[in-house]
Scaffold this motif. Sequence first.
Motif, short mmCIF file in Angstrom:
data_model
loop_
_atom_site.label_atom_id
_atom_site.label_comp_id
_atom_site.label_asym_id
_atom_site.label_seq_id
_atom_site.Cartn_x
_atom_site.Cartn_y
_atom_site.Cartn_z
N ILE A 106 0.83 -1.21 0.00
CA ILE A 106 0.00 0.00 0.00
C ILE A 106 0.86 1.25 0.00
O ILE A 106 0.55 2.24 -0.67
CB ILE A 106 -0.96 -0.02 1.20
CG1 ILE A 106 -1.96 -1.16 1.03
CG2 ILE A 106 -1.67 1.30 1.37
CD1 ILE A 106 -2.83 -1.41 2.23
N ASN A 107 1.96 1.24 0.72
CA ASN A 107 2.79 2.43 0.87
C ASN A 107 3.96 2.47 -0.11
O ASN A 107 4.94 3.16 0.14
CB ASN A 107 3.33 2.51 2.30
CG ASN A 107 2.22 2.75 3.29
OD1 ASN A 107 1.24 3.41 2.98
ND2 ASN A 107 2.36 2.19 4.48
N LYS A 108 3.85 1.77 -1.23
CA LYS A 108 4.94 1.78 -2.21
C LYS A 108 4.94 3.08 -3.01
O LYS A 108 3.90 3.70 -3.22
CB LYS A 108 4.81 0.61 -3.17
CG LYS A 108 5.27 -0.70 -2.58
CD LYS A 108 5.30 -1.77 -3.62
CE LYS A 108 6.58 -1.63 -4.36
NZ LYS A 108 7.03 -2.85 -4.98
N GLU A 109 6.11 3.44 -3.46
CA GLU A 109 6.25 4.63 -4.29
C GLU A 109 5.64 4.37 -5.67
O GLU A 109 5.79 3.28 -6.23
CB GLU A 109 7.74 4.93 -4.44
CG GLU A 109 8.05 6.04 -5.39
CD GLU A 109 9.53 6.14 -5.69
OE1 GLU A 109 9.90 7.02 -6.47
OE2 GLU A 109 10.31 5.33 -5.16
N ASN A 110 4.99 5.36 -6.23
CA ASN A 110 4.40 5.25 -7.55
C ASN A 110 5.49 5.53 -8.59
O ASN A 110 5.96 6.65 -8.74
CB ASN A 110 3.25 6.24 -7.70
CG ASN A 110 2.55 6.09 -9.03
OD1 ASN A 110 2.83 5.16 -9.78
ND2 ASN A 110 1.64 7.00 -9.32
N LYS A 111 5.89 4.50 -9.33
CA LYS A 111 6.98 4.64 -10.30
C LYS A 111 6.48 4.90 -11.71
O LYS A 111 7.29 5.01 -12.63
CB LYS A 111 7.83 3.38 -10.29
CG LYS A 111 8.54 3.14 -8.99
CD LYS A 111 9.40 1.92 -9.04
CE LYS A 111 10.08 1.68 -7.71
NZ LYS A 111 10.89 0.47 -7.72
N VAL A 112 5.18 4.99 -11.89
CA VAL A 112 4.62 5.18 -13.23
C VAL A 112 5.12 6.47 -13.88
O VAL A 112 5.51 6.45 -15.05
CB VAL A 112 3.08 5.11 -13.20
CG1 VAL A 112 2.49 5.52 -14.52
CG2 VAL A 112 2.64 3.72 -12.81
N PRO A 113 5.12 7.62 -13.19
CA PRO A 113 5.62 8.83 -13.85
C PRO A 113 7.08 8.71 -14.29
O PRO A 113 7.45 9.20 -15.37
CB PRO A 113 5.46 9.91 -12.79
CG PRO A 113 4.40 9.41 -11.89
CD PRO A 113 4.55 7.93 -11.87
#
Length: 66
Positions: free
Chosen positions: A5-12
């Motif tokens: 849940i608290n993972k960094e969003n790497k999509v950008p």
Amino acid sequence: MRAMINKENKVPFYQAHYQKNDGVRLWMKHPRSKMLLYPYFCMVGLGFLGGIYGMGRMVAGKKTYY
């Protein structure tokens, strides 16, 4: 579960990486792509050359590779 849940969003980051206009083909931009594509290119090239060799032998009247 909390780690997911608290993972960094790497999509950008990946979106900017893949959309960057640096002259590299899309399928060669990933760091692991060379590890996967170069053996594939070698196998395709060897298959093509083997086919050409076999056709040359068939034209010469020999029905086997050896």
